[in-house]
Write an enzyme that holds these catalytic residues in place. Structure first.
Site, PDB file in Angstrom:
ATOM      1  CG  HIS A   1      65.623 -38.520  -1.130  1.00 46.16           C
ATOM      2  ND1 HIS A   1      64.846 -37.763  -0.285  1.00 46.16           N
ATOM      3  CD2 HIS A   1      64.752 -39.197  -1.934  1.00 46.16           C
ATOM      4  CE1 HIS A   1      63.569 -37.950  -0.559  1.00 46.16           C
ATOM      5  NE2 HIS A   1      63.477 -38.832  -1.553  1.00 46.16           N
TER       6      HIS A   1
ATOM      7  CG  HIS B   1      63.656 -41.411   1.977  1.00 43.54           C
ATOM      8  ND1 HIS B   1      64.350 -41.436   0.805  1.00 43.54           N
ATOM      9  CD2 HIS B   1      62.381 -41.739   1.675  1.00 43.54           C
ATOM     10  CE1 HIS B   1      63.531 -41.781  -0.171  1.00 43.54           C
ATOM     11  NE2 HIS B   1      62.332 -41.963   0.322  1.00 43.54           N
TER      12      HIS B   1
ATOM     13  CB  CYS C   1      50.323 -42.359  -9.855  1.00 40.73           C
ATOM     14  SG  CYS C   1      52.011 -41.765  -9.589  1.00 40.73           S
TER      15      CYS C   1
ATOM     16  CB  CYS D   1      51.250 -42.472  -5.668  1.00 46.60           C
ATOM     17  SG  CYS D   1      51.611 -40.734  -5.821  1.00 46.60           S
TER      18      CYS D   1
ATOM     19  CB  CYS E   1      50.654 -38.144 -10.281  1.00 50.66           C
ATOM     20  SG  CYS E   1      51.292 -38.194  -8.600  1.00 50.66           S
TER      21      CYS E   1
ATOM     22  CG  HIS F   1      55.375 -39.298  -8.225  1.00 49.94           C
ATOM     23  ND1 HIS F   1      54.388 -39.819  -7.418  1.00 49.94           N
ATOM     24  CD2 HIS F   1      56.545 -39.593  -7.623  1.00 49.94           C
ATOM     25  CE1 HIS F   1      54.940 -40.427  -6.389  1.00 49.94           C
ATOM     26  NE2 HIS F   1      56.252 -40.299  -6.475  1.00 49.94           N
TER      27      HIS F   1
ATOM     28  CE  LYS G   1      57.791 -36.183  -1.519  1.00 53.33           C
ATOM     29  NZ  LYS G   1      57.397 -37.476  -2.051  1.00 53.33           N
TER      30      LYS G   1
ATOM     31  CE  LYS H   1      62.574 -43.369  -3.210  1.00 53.37           C
ATOM     32  NZ  LYS H   1      62.464 -44.516  -2.305  1.00 53.37           N
TER      33      LYS H   1
HETATM   34  O1  ME8 Z   1      55.611 -43.629   0.607  1.00 52.46           O
HETATM   35  N1  ME8 Z   1      60.580 -34.711   2.245  1.00 52.46           N
HETATM   36  O2  ME8 Z   1      57.645 -44.694   0.469  1.00 52.46           O
HETATM   37  P1  ME8 Z   1      58.584 -43.490  -0.043  1.00 52.46           P
HETATM   38  C1  ME8 Z   1      60.076 -35.277   3.351  1.00 52.46           C
HETATM   39  N2  ME8 Z   1      56.576 -47.013   0.826  1.00 52.46           N
HETATM   40  N3  ME8 Z   1      59.665 -36.566   3.401  1.00 52.46           N
HETATM   41  C2  ME8 Z   1      59.776 -37.289   2.281  1.00 52.46           C
HETATM   42  C3  ME8 Z   1      60.307 -36.757   1.080  1.00 52.46           C
HETATM   43  C4  ME8 Z   1      60.721 -35.396   1.093  1.00 52.46           C
HETATM   44  N4  ME8 Z   1      61.255 -34.790   0.025  1.00 52.46           N
HETATM   45  N5  ME8 Z   1      60.297 -37.735   0.140  1.00 52.46           N
HETATM   46  C5  ME8 Z   1      59.775 -38.839   0.749  1.00 52.46           C
HETATM   47  C6  ME8 Z   1      56.312 -44.620   0.668  1.00 52.46           C
HETATM   48  N6  ME8 Z   1      59.459 -38.560   2.025  1.00 52.46           N
HETATM   49  C7  ME8 Z   1      55.704 -45.949   1.115  1.00 52.46           C
HETATM   50  C8  ME8 Z   1      55.384 -45.865   2.601  1.00 52.46           C
HETATM   51  S1  ME8 Z   1      54.488 -46.931   4.889  1.00 52.46           S
HETATM   52  C9  ME8 Z   1      53.499 -48.207   5.299  1.00 52.46           C
HETATM   53  C10 ME8 Z   1      54.739 -47.096   3.165  1.00 52.46           C
HETATM   54  C11 ME8 Z   1      58.828 -39.460   3.018  1.00 52.46           C
HETATM   55  O3  ME8 Z   1      59.926 -44.100  -0.182  1.00 52.46           O
HETATM   56  C12 ME8 Z   1      57.437 -39.856   2.562  1.00 52.46           C
HETATM   57  O4  ME8 Z   1      56.515 -38.837   2.862  1.00 52.46           O
HETATM   58  O5  ME8 Z   1      57.978 -42.809  -1.212  1.00 52.46           O
HETATM   59  C13 ME8 Z   1      57.227 -41.120   3.349  1.00 52.46           C
HETATM   60  O6  ME8 Z   1      56.723 -40.829   4.641  1.00 52.46           O
HETATM   61  C14 ME8 Z   1      58.639 -41.710   3.435  1.00 52.46           C
HETATM   62  O7  ME8 Z   1      59.555 -40.663   3.100  1.00 52.46           O
HETATM   63  C15 ME8 Z   1      58.850 -42.863   2.480  1.00 52.46           C
HETATM   64  O8  ME8 Z   1      58.550 -42.454   1.168  1.00 52.46           O
END
Ligand code: ME8
Length: 533
Positions: free
Chosen positions: A18, A21, A126, A129, A143, A146, A299, A302
């Protein structure tokens, strides 16, 4: 040649990418492109976090095997990142056997160093997370990320002696403040460490979808330990042959890990402690960005179900621009928006209205307008080829030149330190100054007087030179638009040194040079909000 190794977080495979990301990938991409165009050899790595309970449960709910689920999801991610023109050198997947072997090898090293022991864990988990919480860290029992109630879990598993590393971590952060940026996050992390670190559980007895523990294959490695190691396993950590030894020597340590502010504890505490345990040099810097929020302040995530598909946004913008926006350029405005709109390290808001306002103001009215004016006047008055000689530079021309020189130095400083919004504002200072210069010099009046021809040449050459520099400055944010402007100016583009050769030349490039036909790169948008955005 200097090197720069940059990574993003690897996204959970449980749902499609989204705007949140996308924001992170665009930040890292802009930095990777900035480094490359400054002549720095760059390795940009990103990927997908495939193991763990969250992905296992999502695949199960859809009635597919986790591997098949992740294979399909990888296609979705890659499609989005290609559309957004994210210039990654490697897209890692944690189900890759090379990575899994690397995780096991490191786990064995932790054990050999006396950092792994067996115990029993009871805590609040959670799944969103993939992390345990302590009661005191919950908000009304939920949490804080979430807003769901964590589940009580009790299992026998293996622990990592994180508590051993607190003092060393603090000393490292003190000696290398750039290790955690921005400062606000550094202070948070330092407080967490000062309040005392507890050992962490690093295996799961109940999760099947993961890397089996080398010393106890009935358990899998905790997904966060598995995921963090991607930064090292894919650049040759194993050093088992010539190729991996060369990769490791070239790229490690990482120069920048780009992550969201919600995962600093994993990256700034657990990850460096793991590396200390394994005797591996620490990364140079971890940059934690803020969140992209929806207009209601939540925020985008997903789990919250309020996500916006980045590819959809570009397609809708193109429709709203009456198809005049080239297909190749339809995702560029979102890239620009995310970099321009969100101040470094802070949260930002995404909405269709904000995007359209920014697009119309900066891209249609300023950058697009400047390009269109400069090219159309070059054709109207000189049939696309300015005379090889011009009149001397006058005060106004020198003023534009001085703005360009000042903008370039402030831009380089801003972009080198993640201040992308400032970098873009500087760039637009030059673009706006050049548009104002058109009003001040009135080329259409000069064109009426044949004795002013040499002056008119100087004015158009000044405009075209400003555009050449602006296109280079725009390149990390909008690589395709920059390339398009470069080729419209008749330049050999992309130049691998675009951000090195930024000085204003004694002889403007446009003298005696043929430029392309006038174009409307960014037609204005006046459209209602599409259903999904
Ligand atoms: O945390 N605004 O995965 P993820 C800005 N798999 N950044 C965002 C966001 C938002 N609304 N939503 C998500 C994970 N992110 C782990 C990481 S790394 C070794 C493992 C950012 O799919 C989030 O902060 O939940 C993270 O840096 C990345 O997208 C992946 O989030």
């Amino acid at each position: 040649m200097p090197k720069f190794y940059i990574t993003t977080a690897i996204d959970y495979a449980n749902g499609a990418p989204h705007i949140g990301h996308t924001f992170e990938k665009v930040l890292a991409d802009a930095m990777a492109r900035f480094q490359r165009l400054r002549g720095v050899d760059t390795w940009f790595q990103m990927g997908m976090d495939e193991h763990g309970l969250k992905v296992e449960q999502t695949a199960q709910a859809q009635g597919v095997e986790p591997q098949a689920f992740c294979d399909a999801m990888a296609e979705t991610y890659l499609k989005a990142w290609r559309a957004m023109d994210i210039s990654y050198d490697a897209f890692v997947r944690t189900s890759d056997p090379l990575h899994m072997k690397g995780v096991q090898a490191l786990f064995t090293r932790f054990q050999e160093n006396g950092d792994i022991y067996k115990g029993e864990y009871e805590g609040l988990y959670c799944v969103g997370c993939e992390a345990y919480y302590q009661e005191k860290d919950l908000l009304e029992g939920k949490c804080p990320v979430h807003h769901t109630e964590p589940k009580k879990v009790k299992e026998k598993n293996y622990f990592f002696a994180l508590s051993k590393y607190g003092e060393r971590l603090l000393r490292h952060i003190e000696a290398h403040p750039e290790f955690i940026e921005p400062e606000m996050r550094r202070n948070e992390v330092t407080n967490v460490i000062r309040s005392g670190l507890e050992d962490i559980s690093v295996s799961r007895a109940s999760v099947k979808w993961g890397v089996p523990l080398p010393m106890d294959p009935e358990q899998t490695v905790y997904v966060w330990i598995d995921a963090l190691l991607n930064y090292a396993t894919f650049v040759g950590l194993s050093q088992h042959d010539e190729a991996t030894r060369a990769m490791w020597a070239r790229w490690w340590p990482a120069d920048a890990h780009v992550i969201g502010k919600d995962i600093t504890r994993f990256h700034c505490v657990i990850w460096p402690a793991m590396l200390m345990s394994a005797g591996v040099e620490l990364p140079r810097s971890i940059y934690a960005h803020g969140w992209i929020k929806s207009p209601d302040g939540g925020k985008l995530s997903k789990t919250a179900g309020n996500v916006v598909d980045p590819v959809f946004v570009g397609e809708e913008l193109r429709k709203a621009a009456g198809e005049g926006l080239a297909e190749a350029l339809m995702h560029e405005p979102l890239r620009y928006f995310l970099l321009r709109e969100v101040p470094a390290g802070r949260d930002g808001e995404f909405s269709w209205e904000l995007l359209v306002d920014r697009y119309n103001a900066d891209l249609a009215n300023e950058l697009g307008n400047l390009l269109n004016r400069a090219l159309s006047m070059s054709h109207r008055y000189f049939e696309g080829r300015l005379d090889p000689e011009s009149g001397p530079a006058e005060a106004l021309d020198l003023e534009v030149q001085a703005v360009a020189t000042d903008v370039v130095s402030k831009y380089i400083r801003a972009m080198s330190s993640w201040q992308f919004s400032n970098g873009m504002q500087e760039t637009w200072r030059l673009i706006k100054r050049a548009n104002q210069y058109v009003q001040e010099t009135e080329p259409w009046t000069l064109a009426k007087d044949p004795s002013k021809r040499a002056r008119l040449v100087r004015v158009l050459a000044t405009l075209l030179e400003s555009l050449r520099i602006a296109a280079a400055l725009v390149a990390p944010a909008m690589p395709r638009a920059a390339a398009r402007i470069g080729s419209d100016l008749g330049l050999d583009w992309p130049s691998p040194r675009a951000l090195v050769d930024l000085e204003w030349p004694a002889k403007p490039f446009a003298l005696g040079h043929t430029v392309g036909a006038a174009v409307v790169l960014f037609p204005r948008v006046q459209a209602p909000k599409p259903a999904q955005a």
